[in-house]
Write a protein that holds these residues in place. Structure first.
Motif, mmCIF file in Angstrom:
data_model
loop_
_atom_site.group_PDB
_atom_site.id
_atom_site.type_symbol
_atom_site.label_atom_id
_atom_site.label_comp_id
_atom_site.label_asym_id
_atom_site.label_seq_id
_atom_site.Cartn_x
_atom_site.Cartn_y
_atom_site.Cartn_z
ATOM 1 N N UNK A 155 0.801 -1.180 0.180
ATOM 2 C CA UNK A 155 0.109 -0.033 -0.014
ATOM 3 C C UNK A 155 0.837 1.171 0.081
ATOM 4 N N UNK A 156 1.712 1.328 1.109
ATOM 5 C CA UNK A 156 2.486 2.709 0.836
ATOM 6 C C UNK A 156 3.372 2.996 -0.227
ATOM 7 N N UNK A 157 3.791 1.909 -0.715
ATOM 8 C CA UNK A 157 4.733 2.037 -2.133
ATOM 9 C C UNK A 157 3.972 1.960 -3.399
ATOM 10 N N UNK A 158 2.549 1.938 -3.105
ATOM 11 C CA UNK A 158 1.550 1.803 -4.460
ATOM 12 C C UNK A 158 1.997 0.893 -5.370
ATOM 13 N N UNK A 159 2.315 -0.371 -4.873
ATOM 14 C CA UNK A 159 2.684 -1.483 -5.730
ATOM 15 C C UNK A 159 1.030 -2.272 -6.142
ATOM 16 N N UNK A 160 0.838 -1.818 -7.190
ATOM 17 C CA UNK A 160 -0.588 -2.016 -7.404
ATOM 18 C C UNK A 160 -0.844 -3.218 -8.058
ATOM 19 N N UNK A 161 -1.734 -3.909 -7.995
ATOM 20 C CA UNK A 161 -1.877 -5.218 -8.326
ATOM 21 C C UNK A 161 -1.027 -6.329 -7.691
ATOM 22 N N UNK A 162 -0.463 -5.869 -6.538
ATOM 23 C CA UNK A 162 0.569 -6.980 -6.034
ATOM 24 C C UNK A 162 -0.346 -7.759 -4.787
ATOM 25 N N UNK A 163 -0.343 -8.973 -4.538
ATOM 26 C CA UNK A 163 -1.229 -9.428 -3.450
ATOM 27 C C UNK A 163 -0.302 -10.753 -3.022
ATOM 28 N N UNK A 164 -0.634 -11.022 -1.875
ATOM 29 C CA UNK A 164 -0.108 -12.333 -0.940
ATOM 30 C C UNK A 164 -1.191 -13.167 -0.765
ATOM 31 N N UNK A 165 -1.558 -14.207 -1.385
ATOM 32 C CA UNK A 165 -2.581 -15.049 -1.058
ATOM 33 C C UNK A 165 -2.189 -15.881 -0.008
ATOM 34 N N UNK A 166 -3.326 -16.005 1.069
ATOM 35 C CA UNK A 166 -3.003 -16.878 2.289
ATOM 36 C C UNK A 166 -3.898 -17.954 2.713
ATOM 37 N N UNK A 167 -4.962 -18.245 1.907
ATOM 38 C CA UNK A 167 -5.685 -19.408 2.294
ATOM 39 C C UNK A 167 -5.607 -20.315 1.036
ATOM 40 N N UNK A 168 -5.849 -21.761 1.662
ATOM 41 C CA UNK A 168 -5.796 -22.742 0.555
ATOM 42 C C UNK A 168 -6.915 -22.329 -0.485
ATOM 43 N N UNK A 169 -7.996 -21.731 -0.207
ATOM 44 C CA UNK A 169 -8.929 -21.456 -1.310
ATOM 45 C C UNK A 169 -8.616 -20.301 -2.188
ATOM 46 N N UNK A 170 -7.487 -19.476 -2.023
ATOM 47 C CA UNK A 170 -7.061 -18.458 -2.769
ATOM 48 C C UNK A 170 -6.317 -18.773 -3.842
ATOM 49 N N UNK A 171 -6.981 -19.558 -4.736
ATOM 50 C CA UNK A 171 -6.167 -20.196 -5.878
ATOM 51 C C UNK A 171 -6.447 -19.528 -7.212
ATOM 52 N N UNK A 172 -7.405 -18.582 -7.306
ATOM 53 C CA UNK A 172 -7.462 -17.941 -8.755
ATOM 54 C C UNK A 172 -6.709 -16.856 -8.809
ATOM 55 N N UNK A 173 -6.050 -16.697 -10.147
ATOM 56 C CA UNK A 173 -5.468 -15.352 -10.250
ATOM 57 C C UNK A 173 -6.215 -14.456 -10.664
ATOM 58 N N UNK A 174 -5.759 -13.027 -10.322
ATOM 59 C CA UNK A 174 -6.467 -12.005 -10.538
ATOM 60 C C UNK A 174 -6.606 -11.807 -12.071
ATOM 61 N N UNK A 175 -7.394 -10.976 -12.548
ATOM 62 C CA UNK A 175 -7.812 -10.701 -13.974
ATOM 63 C C UNK A 175 -6.817 -9.184 -14.194
ATOM 64 N N UNK A 176 -6.198 -8.890 -15.189
ATOM 65 C CA UNK A 176 -6.056 -9.974 -16.504
ATOM 66 C C UNK A 176 -4.759 -10.894 -16.247
ATOM 67 N N UNK A 177 -5.008 -12.049 -16.735
ATOM 68 C CA UNK A 177 -3.982 -13.011 -16.787
ATOM 69 C C UNK A 177 -4.236 -14.100 -17.730
ATOM 70 N N UNK A 178 -3.038 -14.991 -18.127
ATOM 71 C CA UNK A 178 -3.159 -15.936 -19.043
ATOM 72 C C UNK A 178 -2.918 -17.344 -18.264
ATOM 73 N N UNK A 179 -3.561 -18.207 -18.860
ATOM 74 C CA UNK A 179 -3.136 -19.550 -18.584
ATOM 75 C C UNK A 179 -1.598 -19.746 -18.617
ATOM 76 N N UNK A 180 -1.011 -20.757 -17.918
ATOM 77 C CA UNK A 180 0.201 -20.964 -17.960
ATOM 78 C C UNK A 180 0.612 -22.696 -18.147
#
Length: 404
Positions: free
Chosen positions: A244-269
């Motif tokens: 937040x303070x560095x304004x690192x937009x679109x940067x997240x840290x998943x922390x639950x086992x159910x947090x499996x979906x990539x945010x949009x936009x993304x591509x398959x890998x």
């Protein structure tokens, strides 16, 4: 080096890949961008050929900060996604955990030369609790600095199978795979759980300080220490202190086992192993928290690398110098400091990341004051070393173009 003009790169920044010309004139800067685009296209075509699957949307993205000027060039990804395409930065996450530890050190809340059984400064609590789940071998000798350097000898639970000699039902298996098979793909791993595998089975690679051995589990210990001192979960600390303070937009840290979906936009890998192509979409990264869980974009990761390694926004100059003071490591890491890789040395300081199915390199080169992030959504396990070296080669060739 001839600097690229601000006007040209403002245009590039706005349209992501290149400046659309409204006349037939061409400048030397245009030519440089075209040359870099050709480099990226050429290497991406090689990656596509390795896939042997024309339907696979394999791509390469390259983000460059050249002093105050920024540009993004990609090949194979939808043009509309631009520099805001999301990907898993994998072990580049270690730079965030290392920065968290060093920020706490800078604030006087820990001493990186303390052993992990010492008391946290001005408290009656040790860095790790005196319990069976944290009874890792040599714990009274392991320093926080050695954990940062991968020189603590902590057995790596996620990167290798548990030894056959272990008296555990998962002996001879990868612990994370064993648990997912037993409890499901949504299982939320914890620091204590992963560290306890080392503690219960008394697993160790060597006495602390003896040599270098890359250890994700060592960084799990560091993640636990951040939480123990700050009173926040690691994902909360990273968000409050850095994202937040560095304004690192679109940067997240998943922390639950159910947090499996990539945010949009993304591509398959795509991962290639034993000549088989596996398409990857969702992924549970809780076994990788502190060492490989973060999701970001080329633009935000490049911004992080620059702020971390060239400004006082994250750490002061003295602590930054400690961070990049690297010791000899192994063949694939060259030299390693406090959460920072120095290899290949001519590319500067940063880290690499590899996770199903992304491969990433982030570097800051101080002499030219340039920051680079390059990633692909293709991970060829059958030819991993060559693929990693190909990303280095793209950066080398890009530097040559910029310097001419």
């Amino acid at each position: 080096m001839k600097n690229l003009t601000t006007l040209l790169f403002l245009c590039i920044f706005l349209v992501a890949v290149g400046c659309k010309k409204d006349d037939t004139s061409s400048t030397p800067e245009d030519t440089k961008l075209e040359e870099i685009q050709t480099i990226v296209d050429t290497y991406n075509n090689d990656f596509k050929a390795q896939m042997q699957d024309e339907s696979a949307a394999v791509g390469i993205g390259l983000y460059v900060i050249d002093k105050e000027i920024e540009f993004y060039i990609s090949s194979g990804f939808p043009e509309a996604y631009g520099e805001n395409i999301h990907f898993r930065i994998a072990s580049n996450s270690k730079t965030f955990t290392a920065a968290a530890i060093l920020r706490l050190y800078q604030e006087g809340k820990l001493d990186i030369d303390d052993v992990i059984t010492d008391l946290i400064p001005n408290t009656d609590r040790p860095y790790i609790p005196d319990t069976e789940n944290f009874n890792v071998p040599y714990k009274s000798q392991i320093t926080i600095r050695e954990l940062l350097q991968h020189r603590a000898g902590v057995f790596d639970v996620t990167n290798g199978p548990i030894p056959e000699s272990a008296e555990a039902p998962y002996a001879g298996q990868y612990y994370v795979d064993y648990v997912k098979d037993l409890f499901g793909e949504d299982h939320t791993f914890t620091f204590e759980e992963l560290i306890s595998v080392v503690a219960h089975n008394q697993l160790s690679d060597f006495e602390p300080g003896a040599e270098f051995h890359y250890s994700n589990t060592g960084y799990n210990v560091l993640g636990y220490i951040v939480e123990n001192i700050s009173g926040k979960r690691l994902h909360e600390y990273l968000k409050d202190e850095f994202f937040d303070p560095l304004q690192l937009e679109n940067t997240t840290s998943p922390h639950l086992g159910t947090d499996q979906q990539m945010p949009s936009p993304y591509t398959l890998s795509y991962v290639k192993i034993n000549n088989e192509i596996i398409e990857v979409d969702k992924d549970n990264l809780t076994a990788n928290i502190s060492e490989g869980q973060i999701i970001s974009t080329p633009k935000s990761l490049a911004k992080w690398g620059r702020l971390l390694l060239s400004t006082n926004e994250v750490l002061n100059a003295e602590i930054r110098a400690m961070m990049i003071d690297a010791l000899p490591a192994d063949e694939s890491h060259g030299f390693y400091g406090l959460g920072i890789q120095v290899y290949p040395t001519e590319l500067g300081y940063g880290h690499d990341g590899a996770h199903l199915a992304y491969l990433t390199t982030m570097r800051y080169e101080p002499e030219s004051d340039r920051t680079f992030v390059i990633f692909t959504n293709h991970l060829n396990i059958d030819n991993f070393v060559n693929e990693a070296n190909a990303l280095y080669d793209v950066l080398r060739e890009t530097i040559t173009v910029l310097d001419n």
